[in-house]
Design an enzyme around this catalytic site. Structure first.
Site, PDB file in Angstrom:
ATOM      1  N   LYS A 121       0.897  -1.140   0.112  1.00 36.81           N
ATOM      2  CA  LYS A 121      -0.149  -0.076  -0.011  1.00 36.81           C
ATOM      3  C   LYS A 121       0.823   1.196  -0.025  1.00 36.81           C
ATOM      4  O   LYS A 121       0.440   2.462  -0.569  1.00 36.81           O
ATOM      5  CB  LYS A 121      -0.844   0.007   1.179  1.00 36.81           C
ATOM      6  CG  LYS A 121      -2.244  -0.846   1.038  1.00 36.81           C
ATOM      7  CD  LYS A 121      -3.406  -0.521   1.865  1.00 36.81           C
ATOM      8  CE  LYS A 121      -4.524  -1.544   1.485  1.00 36.81           C
ATOM      9  NZ  LYS A 121      -5.644  -1.582   2.494  1.00 36.81           N
ATOM     10  N   LYS A 203      -4.088 -10.444  -6.645  1.00 34.27           N
ATOM     11  CA  LYS A 203      -5.426 -10.850  -6.210  1.00 34.27           C
ATOM     12  C   LYS A 203      -6.599  -9.903  -6.489  1.00 34.27           C
ATOM     13  O   LYS A 203      -6.293  -8.813  -6.904  1.00 34.27           O
ATOM     14  CB  LYS A 203      -5.353 -10.812  -4.534  1.00 34.27           C
ATOM     15  CG  LYS A 203      -5.353  -9.518  -3.972  1.00 34.27           C
ATOM     16  CD  LYS A 203      -5.822  -9.686  -2.511  1.00 34.27           C
ATOM     17  CE  LYS A 203      -6.069  -8.086  -2.011  1.00 34.27           C
ATOM     18  NZ  LYS A 203      -6.245  -7.908  -0.581  1.00 34.27           N
ATOM     19  N   LYS A 206     -11.099  -4.938  -4.710  1.00 37.17           N
ATOM     20  CA  LYS A 206     -12.043  -4.041  -5.008  1.00 37.17           C
ATOM     21  C   LYS A 206     -11.741  -2.379  -5.311  1.00 37.17           C
ATOM     22  O   LYS A 206     -12.609  -1.905  -5.616  1.00 37.17           O
ATOM     23  CB  LYS A 206     -13.430  -3.986  -3.658  1.00 37.17           C
ATOM     24  CG  LYS A 206     -12.712  -3.812  -2.422  1.00 37.17           C
ATOM     25  CD  LYS A 206     -13.775  -3.731  -1.305  1.00 37.17           C
ATOM     26  CE  LYS A 206     -13.674  -4.193   0.099  1.00 37.17           C
ATOM     27  NZ  LYS A 206     -12.316  -4.617   0.743  1.00 37.17           N
TER      28      LYS A 206
HETATM   29  P1  TYM Z   1     -10.796  -6.625   3.290  1.00 34.63           P
HETATM   30  O1  TYM Z   1     -11.879  -5.781   3.272  1.00 34.63           O
HETATM   31  O2  TYM Z   1      -9.585  -6.380   2.083  1.00 34.63           O
HETATM   32  O3  TYM Z   1     -11.446  -7.825   2.680  1.00 34.63           O
HETATM   33  C1  TYM Z   1     -12.410  -8.572   3.674  1.00 34.63           C
HETATM   34  C2  TYM Z   1     -12.285 -10.187   3.556  1.00 34.63           C
HETATM   35  O4  TYM Z   1     -12.090 -10.566   2.135  1.00 34.63           O
HETATM   36  C3  TYM Z   1     -10.893 -11.536   1.950  1.00 34.63           C
HETATM   37  N1  TYM Z   1     -10.419 -11.270   0.580  1.00 34.63           N
HETATM   38  C4  TYM Z   1     -10.384 -12.029  -0.328  1.00 34.63           C
HETATM   39  N2  TYM Z   1     -10.343 -13.500  -0.184  1.00 34.63           N
HETATM   40  C5  TYM Z   1     -10.062 -14.508  -1.209  1.00 34.63           C
HETATM   41  N3  TYM Z   1      -9.765 -13.791  -2.474  1.00 34.63           N
HETATM   42  C6  TYM Z   1      -9.645 -12.277  -2.489  1.00 34.63           C
HETATM   43  N4  TYM Z   1      -9.220 -11.819  -3.843  1.00 34.63           N
HETATM   44  C7  TYM Z   1      -9.891 -11.434  -1.437  1.00 34.63           C
HETATM   45  N5  TYM Z   1      -9.928 -10.281  -1.274  1.00 34.63           N
HETATM   46  C8  TYM Z   1     -10.241 -10.058  -0.131  1.00 34.63           C
HETATM   47  C9  TYM Z   1     -10.049 -10.903   3.135  1.00 34.63           C
HETATM   48  O5  TYM Z   1      -8.991 -11.867   3.424  1.00 34.63           O
HETATM   49  C10 TYM Z   1     -10.882 -10.392   4.231  1.00 34.63           C
HETATM   50  O6  TYM Z   1     -11.210 -11.760   4.807  1.00 34.63           O
HETATM   51  N6  TYM Z   1      -7.958  -5.700   7.235  1.00 34.63           N
HETATM   52  C11 TYM Z   1      -9.035  -6.601   6.650  1.00 34.63           C
HETATM   53  C12 TYM Z   1     -10.331  -6.135   7.446  1.00 34.63           C
HETATM   54  C13 TYM Z   1     -10.253  -6.205   8.941  1.00 34.63           C
HETATM   55  C14 TYM Z   1     -10.392  -7.414   9.527  1.00 34.63           C
HETATM   56  C15 TYM Z   1     -10.268  -7.025  11.041  1.00 34.63           C
HETATM   57  C16 TYM Z   1     -10.509  -8.795   9.450  1.00 34.63           C
HETATM   58  C17 TYM Z   1     -10.177  -5.272  10.046  1.00 34.63           C
HETATM   59  N7  TYM Z   1     -10.290  -5.842  11.220  1.00 34.63           N
HETATM   60  C18 TYM Z   1     -10.480  -8.236  12.118  1.00 34.63           C
HETATM   61  C19 TYM Z   1     -10.533  -9.637  10.351  1.00 34.63           C
HETATM   62  C20 TYM Z   1     -10.373  -9.456  11.563  1.00 34.63           C
HETATM   63  C21 TYM Z   1      -9.349  -6.349   5.200  1.00 34.63           C
HETATM   64  O7  TYM Z   1      -9.064  -5.307   4.674  1.00 34.63           O
HETATM   65  O8  TYM Z   1     -10.112  -7.162   4.554  1.00 34.63           O
END
Ligand code: TYM
Length: 339
Positions: A121, A203, A206
């Site tokens: 990032k 990956k 969004k």
């Molecule tokens: P975020 O918002 O990027 O994504 C949410 C969830 O989706 C999963 N994910 C994917 N899984 C498979 N293939 C992909 N291409 C893909 N893109 C995203 C992510 O692994 C995630 O599970 N930091 C986290 C949000 C967060 C969080 C937490 C998660 C904040 N606090 C506490 C778990 C526990 C994030 O940016 O997810």
């Protein structure tokens, strides 16, 4: 007393959050949400919108607001039971920021600097490498540790952050006694890492500027079909799983996650058929997979009163539990309470 002892079996706690940085993709759905919905019946679950995390990247206030509402409506549309499970917005529970600060002071600079997401990032948003981006994983650790979560269902990309949360929890437990449950990641077999449709070695994200690279959970069936048809593959024309064929392997993993079929079964199904047939079948499976969610979402997004009252309930229930952990942590560290 008639001698009957009521045994209340404590369910294990599951927590996971998603950032409102755009409409979630098929990657979010298959990597995370699908597993959340599966776990919602058997575990004590908390799911939420990580809106504090999302301000590490600059967003127009109006856009942020509508994204928080949209992501919350999406969570309400996944088939989770909001009476049984807690569905909340992170910024509405102040203990996340409070514990986040404390955990910053128990995390080494070098540990945070090693996070690959921070490195990626910092390159992607080179004009705004803020301190929040750096301490992002300690806030994420706070999200998890506040609720004494046993399992955190995430995609593969969040594994390193989870490991850091485990290290911080263990370190603080060693210093102060048992403060936190040490959380384990839960990464599903299928869909753990859904890749971009245009660059299948990256990956699916969004926030990718190329909208053809991802399927949004709110794309119409027509758009889903078009995007899958234009997915990058190779010129061999044979459907089988191989590291040398990232495009086809990604579509196979999506198809497998939606249908439950193994790679061998998929190879057999498309033996002698071309990529055109395969892509049409993948698109159909994705459309069917998202259909019930989509119907529910269209209903809920128009009911603002329900969304806001659910948020309020979620925040109140989450805060009650978060306060318990934060009070304990503050007491052990040596802060003074006047109560
Ligand atoms: P975020 O918002 O990027 O994504 C949410 C969830 O989706 C999963 N994910 C994917 N899984 C498979 N293939 C992909 N291409 C893909 N893109 C995203 C992510 O692994 C995630 O599970 N930091 C986290 C949000 C967060 C969080 C937490 C998660 C904040 N606090 C506490 C778990 C526990 C994030 O940016 O997810």
């Amino acid at each position: 007393m008639d001698g009957n002892i009521q045994v209340t079996e404590k369910k294990q706690v599951v927590l996971s959050l998603v950032q409102p940085t755009g409409t979630p993709t098929l990657g979010n759905y298959l990597g995370a949400f699908k597993n959340w919905a599966k776990m919602a019946e058997d575990y004590d679950c908390l799911f939420g919108a990580a809106d504090l995390h999302s301000i590490t990247v600059r967003t127009e206030p109006k856009v942020l607001k509508s994204r928080i509402i949209e992501i919350y409506a999406i969570l309400l549309s996944l088939g989770l039971n909001p009476e049984k499970n807690i569905i909340f917005v992170q910024s509405q529970v102040p203990q996340h920021s409070q514990l986040g600060w404390i955990l910053n002071c128990y995390t080494q600079f070098g540990e945070a600097a090693r996070m690959t997401q921070f490195k990626d990032k910092s390159k992607k948003y080179a004009e705004n490498v803020n301190v929040g981006l750096f301490s992002y994983p300690t806030l994420m650790a706070a999200d998890i540790l506040l609720y004494q979560a046993d399992f955190v269902p995430v995609g593969e990309d969040q594994k390193q952050h989870l490991e850091l949360a485990r290290d911080i929890a263990t370190r603080m437990n060693n210093l102060y006694g048992n403060l936190f449950t040490v959380p384990a990641p839960f990464i599903g077999k299928a869909g753990a890492k859904v890749m971009s449709l245009q660059e299948p070695t990256k990956k699916m994200s969004k926030t990718d500027p190329n909208t053809k690279s991802f399927i949004s959970m709110l794309d119409t069936p027509d758009v889903i079909l078009k995007k899958i048809k234009s997915a990058v593959t190779d010129s061999e024309g044979k459907v089988y799983y191989s590291e040398e064929k990232p495009g086809i392997s990604n579509l196979m993993s999506i198809y497998s996650a939606c249908t439950g079929l193994s790679y061998e079964e998929i190879e057999k199904e498309f033996d002698g058929k071309g990529y055109g047939d395969f892509k049409a079948a993948v698109a159909e499976a994705v459309i069917e997979e998202l259909r019930p969610f989509r119907a529910e979402f269209d209903r809920i997004i128009n009911d603002k009163a329900y969304i806001l009252s659910s948020m309020e309930k979620g925040a109140e229930r989450a805060e009650k539990r978060a306060r318990r952990t934060l009070d304990k942590v503050m007491k052990k560290i040596g802060f003074v309470s006047y109560r």
